[in-house]
Design a protein around this motif. Sequence first.
Motif, PDB file in Angstrom:
ATOM      1  N   UNK A  18      62.350   0.506  54.310  1.00  0.00           N
ATOM      2  CA  UNK A  18      63.799   0.707  54.280  1.00  0.00           C
ATOM      3  C   UNK A  18      64.222   1.973  53.527  1.00  0.00           C
ATOM      4  N   UNK A  48      50.964   1.144  59.970  1.00  0.00           N
ATOM      5  CA  UNK A  48      49.756   0.515  60.485  1.00  0.00           C
ATOM      6  C   UNK A  48      49.788   0.621  62.009  1.00  0.00           C
ATOM      7  N   UNK A  51      52.495  -0.966  64.047  1.00  0.00           N
ATOM      8  CA  UNK A  51      53.874  -0.517  63.866  1.00  0.00           C
ATOM      9  C   UNK A  51      54.128   0.847  64.516  1.00  0.00           C
ATOM     10  N   UNK A  79      45.836   8.439  50.062  1.00  0.00           N
ATOM     11  CA  UNK A  79      46.619   8.471  48.812  1.00  0.00           C
ATOM     12  C   UNK A  79      46.003   9.484  47.842  1.00  0.00           C
ATOM     13  N   UNK A  87      50.954   6.478  43.197  1.00  0.00           N
ATOM     14  CA  UNK A  87      50.612   5.047  43.222  1.00  0.00           C
ATOM     15  C   UNK A  87      50.497   4.511  44.644  1.00  0.00           C
ATOM     16  N   UNK A  88      51.060   5.242  45.608  1.00  0.00           N
ATOM     17  CA  UNK A  88      51.072   4.758  46.993  1.00  0.00           C
ATOM     18  C   UNK A  88      52.428   4.246  47.426  1.00  0.00           C
ATOM     19  N   UNK A  89      53.452   4.415  46.581  1.00  0.00           N
ATOM     20  CA  UNK A  89      54.797   3.956  46.927  1.00  0.00           C
ATOM     21  C   UNK A  89      55.423   4.889  47.966  1.00  0.00           C
ATOM     22  N   UNK A  90      55.987   4.293  48.994  1.00  0.00           N
ATOM     23  CA  UNK A  90      56.601   5.062  50.080  1.00  0.00           C
ATOM     24  C   UNK A  90      58.117   5.047  49.980  1.00  0.00           C
TER      25      UNK A  90
ATOM     26  N   UNK B  13      62.899  15.084  37.868  1.00  0.00           N
ATOM     27  CA  UNK B  13      62.867  14.199  39.019  1.00  0.00           C
ATOM     28  C   UNK B  13      61.437  13.810  39.374  1.00  0.00           C
ATOM     29  N   UNK B  60      61.189  -8.107  51.902  1.00  0.00           N
ATOM     30  CA  UNK B  60      61.458  -7.232  53.051  1.00  0.00           C
ATOM     31  C   UNK B  60      60.328  -6.294  53.433  1.00  0.00           C
ATOM     32  N   UNK B  62      57.200  -4.410  54.697  1.00  0.00           N
ATOM     33  CA  UNK B  62      56.170  -4.731  55.694  1.00  0.00           C
ATOM     34  C   UNK B  62      54.757  -4.787  55.115  1.00  0.00           C
ATOM     35  N   UNK B  63      54.506  -4.003  54.059  1.00  0.00           N
ATOM     36  CA  UNK B  63      53.173  -4.062  53.441  1.00  0.00           C
ATOM     37  C   UNK B  63      52.990  -5.387  52.690  1.00  0.00           C
ATOM     38  N   UNK B  95      70.893  -3.953  47.686  1.00  0.00           N
ATOM     39  CA  UNK B  95      70.420  -2.926  48.610  1.00  0.00           C
ATOM     40  C   UNK B  95      69.710  -3.534  49.809  1.00  0.00           C
ATOM     41  N   UNK B  96      68.943  -4.582  49.553  1.00  0.00           N
ATOM     42  CA  UNK B  96      68.174  -5.209  50.625  1.00  0.00           C
ATOM     43  C   UNK B  96      68.463  -6.702  50.627  1.00  0.00           C
ATOM     44  N   UNK B 132      55.701   0.430  40.574  1.00  0.00           N
ATOM     45  CA  UNK B 132      56.518   1.333  41.391  1.00  0.00           C
ATOM     46  C   UNK B 132      56.705   0.831  42.813  1.00  0.00           C
ATOM     47  N   UNK B 133      55.897  -0.133  43.221  1.00  0.00           N
ATOM     48  CA  UNK B 133      55.957  -0.521  44.628  1.00  0.00           C
ATOM     49  C   UNK B 133      55.607  -1.998  44.790  1.00  0.00           C
ATOM     50  N   UNK B 156      45.107  -3.657  54.956  1.00  0.00           N
ATOM     51  CA  UNK B 156      46.377  -4.377  55.091  1.00  0.00           C
ATOM     52  C   UNK B 156      46.536  -4.929  56.495  1.00  0.00           C
ATOM     53  N   UNK B 187      46.890   1.300  46.970  1.00  0.00           N
ATOM     54  CA  UNK B 187      47.281   0.908  48.318  1.00  0.00           C
ATOM     55  C   UNK B 187      48.704   1.376  48.548  1.00  0.00           C
ATOM     56  N   UNK B 188      49.070   1.480  49.807  1.00  0.00           N
ATOM     57  CA  UNK B 188      50.448   1.842  50.119  1.00  0.00           C
ATOM     58  C   UNK B 188      51.363   0.653  49.928  1.00  0.00           C
ATOM     59  N   UNK B 189      52.610   0.930  49.617  1.00  0.00           N
ATOM     60  CA  UNK B 189      53.591  -0.131  49.457  1.00  0.00           C
ATOM     61  C   UNK B 189      54.989   0.453  49.474  1.00  0.00           C
ATOM     62  N   UNK B 190      55.983  -0.433  49.403  1.00  0.00           N
ATOM     63  CA  UNK B 190      57.381   0.001  49.434  1.00  0.00           C
ATOM     64  C   UNK B 190      57.881   0.267  48.021  1.00  0.00           C
ATOM     65  N   UNK B 191      58.522   1.389  47.841  1.00  0.00           N
ATOM     66  CA  UNK B 191      59.076   1.726  46.529  1.00  0.00           C
ATOM     67  C   UNK B 191      60.025   0.625  46.057  1.00  0.00           C
TER      68      UNK B 191
END
Lengths: 141, 205
Positions: A18, A48, A51, A79, A87-90, B13, B60, B62-63, B95-96, B132-133, B156, B187-191
């Motif tokens: 999002x 992935x 998606x 990463x 950290x991998x945060x998108x 920043x 919410x 997806x990861x 926000x979500x 962070x995620x 994942x 690993x990837x994840x959502x902020x």
Amino acid sequence: MSKHGKVVLAQAWSSLCLPCQEEFPDLMRLYREFAPHGLELVLISADLQAWREQARTFLAGQGVDFPAFSTTGSLEAFIEAFDPAWSGSLPATLVLGQNGQRRGFWPGAATYEEFRKVVEPLLGEKGPEKCPAPLAAARSA
Amino acid sequence: MKGTLTMLMFSAALTSPTVLDLGDSIPMADVKMKNVDGNQVSIAQIKGTKGTLVVFTCNHCPYVKAWEERLTELANSFQKEGIGAIFINSNDPARYEEDSYENMQTRAAKLGLEVPYVVDATSDVARAFGATKTPEVFLFDAAGKLVYRGAVDDNAENPAGVTKTYLKDALAAIAAGRVPPLQQTKALGCTIKFRAKTIKFRAKE
């Protein structure tokens, strides 16, 4: 990823993330405005496999008419290569100056104004005498 | 001067939050957070005799959805071996909407989650961990010292394709009183969408 003479924003994103979706219009606005002055946008989807069709649809809907990329292989390796401190945060955005050197790394989403504050000085490093007129006008605004 | 100011703002920043280091103690362990069952729960209350698993997650992302069944199974099973676990949602539901308390209740029930799933109502617990995620995992040993942080496993997308069971290996190690074989992964994840920081003013006396 080096684009000699260009300022590069390389962004890792996902179509289902999002914050990525929210940020995208600002990113595209920035690209449309500053591409004529040397900004290159490299989009790297971390979606992935399941998606990726959604990612293609999303990019088309945002008016992306230039090549975009997807990660392949190990995401951990991606990463580490993108930024070892990440950290991998998108989303996350890597900033390269005109000589290809890393000039910063931006974890998390940003706004048009936040991106502009980063990009504009880097584009201006050519020197004021070479600065294109529209950019100079934008700077003084 | 303007250029200097701009670059300083850029540097600010780009500053990353401080993340817990291996060996650090559990921060904000006594802070009560609202569980999906309506009760107030702190990390200190769910500490296990052999260790404690803290998972920053949400509804919410997806990861998260990709890993949540595996995370639930690990938390439920290792709780029976003396490792307490807690799932924490630090996202701002303003926000979500999908990350609302009601949706957390639905999600926990659907997953069969047997450990607390709580609201970090200020996002300050996530800030204190340097999370962070989502998902992001922090595992502490019996002494409450961080011994593993990072990913659930290396795939994942496909549970059947997992070749490195990072978290499971770390949980098994501390259940056996050993140091995890690998202590940091990514690993990837959502902020995490942090709630705005509130500043309390006190009137002059």
